[in-house]
Design an enzyme around this catalytic site. Structure first.
Site, PDB file in Angstrom:
ATOM      1  CB  CYS A  36      -0.691   0.184   1.315  1.00 17.31           C
ATOM      2  SG  CYS A  36      -2.248  -1.408   1.182  1.00 17.31           S
ATOM      3  CB  CYS A  91      -4.186  -1.088  -1.043  1.00 15.23           C
ATOM      4  SG  CYS A  91      -2.611  -1.741  -0.654  1.00 15.23           S
TER       5      CYS A  91
END
Ligand code: JS2
Length: 282
Positions: free
Chosen positions: A107, A188
């Site tokens: 992420c 993400c």
């Protein structure tokens, strides 16, 4: 030395000179043909190039080493296009390859780019806080390569392949569309995109970034998209450009959008002063 003797000697010299010139031209031709043939990776070349890059990447990224068998990855790749008409390789033919490559996309690290490949790669070369598609195992193996095959052939060619716009379902285009969609769907947290103010519009809805990556973002795992618009001294375009409003509206509604102009000089400082906060990296 009689005139006749002089004539025959100078005649020989002229003949030899012509011979040397002809030989020289032939040699140059052979060299040019050889080099051009050499440049296009020989069939063995594409496979060995990809396998070599795969092994190199695993050495550089031990965290992905155990889960990826380069031979299995090659087999999954090859089955997408080998023996097929090179204008009939649909995107989904690379599904097996996508499943064969095991790499978690961390992420807050994804850096998309559009008409700014070299800048994006110059950044990720120096700052490991961001990762482009070409910094993943899949992108690293195939960046700047060309490949195709022919019906009923078991071979992989790297020349005489259809270009990006020659036909839609060509092996290279279908691969990058599939790989880009996969990266977008796996992205993400906080994502970034590097755009260029020297391109008008900086955000183009026909681009891979727009038509594939923005369309495949997963709003349930993505919080924000920060656009960095690299501006050169002559550029007039800024974050109020209409195309950036389009980008904001193209994003999933829950994804917070921001845009920041970045003078090229500042961007270059990011590559020399690695402690300088840049592109959300501290
Ligand atoms: C042929 C290639 C290659 O966000 C980026 C990347 O993730 C990428 O895959 O897609 C985005 C860039 O595409 P876009 O927005 O159309 O920008 P562009 O500057 O016109 O680049 C087009 C090329 C994209 C696919 N692609 N194609 N050969 O080596 C290659 N590498 C990539 N990424």
């Amino acid at each position: 030395m009689s005139d006749d003797q002089y004539e025959s000697v100078s005649g020989n010299t002229r003949r030899n000179r012509c011979l040397y010139i002809v030989l020289g031209v032939v040699l140059i031709c052979v060299l040019v043909v050889g080099v051009s043939l050499g440049l296009a990776l020989s069939p063995k070349g594409v496979k060995s190039e990809i396998l070599q890059r795969c092994e190199t990447y695993k050495k550089l990224h031990p965290e992905v080493s155990s889960g990826n068998d380069c031979q299995k990855i090659w087999t999954a790749f090859e089955q997408a296009y080998v023996g097929r008409n090179s204008c009939d390789v649909p995107v989904e033919n690379y599904d097996t390859l996508i499943r064969a490559v095991k790499q978690e996309i961390q992420c807050n690290k994804t850096l998309f780019w559009s008409k700014s490949k070299d800048l994006a790669h110059a950044f990720t070369e120096k700052r490991k806080c961001k990762m482009t598609l070409e910094d993943t195992l899949l992108g690293y193996m195939l960046d700047d390569l060309t490949w195709c095959s022919k019906p009923d052939s078991k071979e992989t060619f790297s020349s005489n392949c259809p270009g990006w716009t020659d036909c839609e379902k060509n092996p290279v285009r279908s691969f990058w569309v599939r790989a880009s969609a996969n990266l977008a769907a796996s992205t993400c947290g906080h994502a970034s995109v590097l755009l260029s103010a020297s391109v008008n519009p900086p955000y183009n809805q026909n681009s891979i970034f727009s038509s594939v990556e923005v369309q495949n973002l997963n709003h349930s795992i993505l919080d924000s998209m920060a656009a960095y618009l690299v501006t050169d001294v002559t550029d007039k375009t800024n974050c109020n450009d209409a195309s950036l409003v389009t980008l904001k509206n193209d994003l999933p509604p829950n994804v917070e959008f921001s845009c920041k102009e970045m003078p090229l000089s500042d961007f270059q400082m990011c590559l020399s002063d690695l402690d300088k906060p840049c592109l959300g990296c501290h």
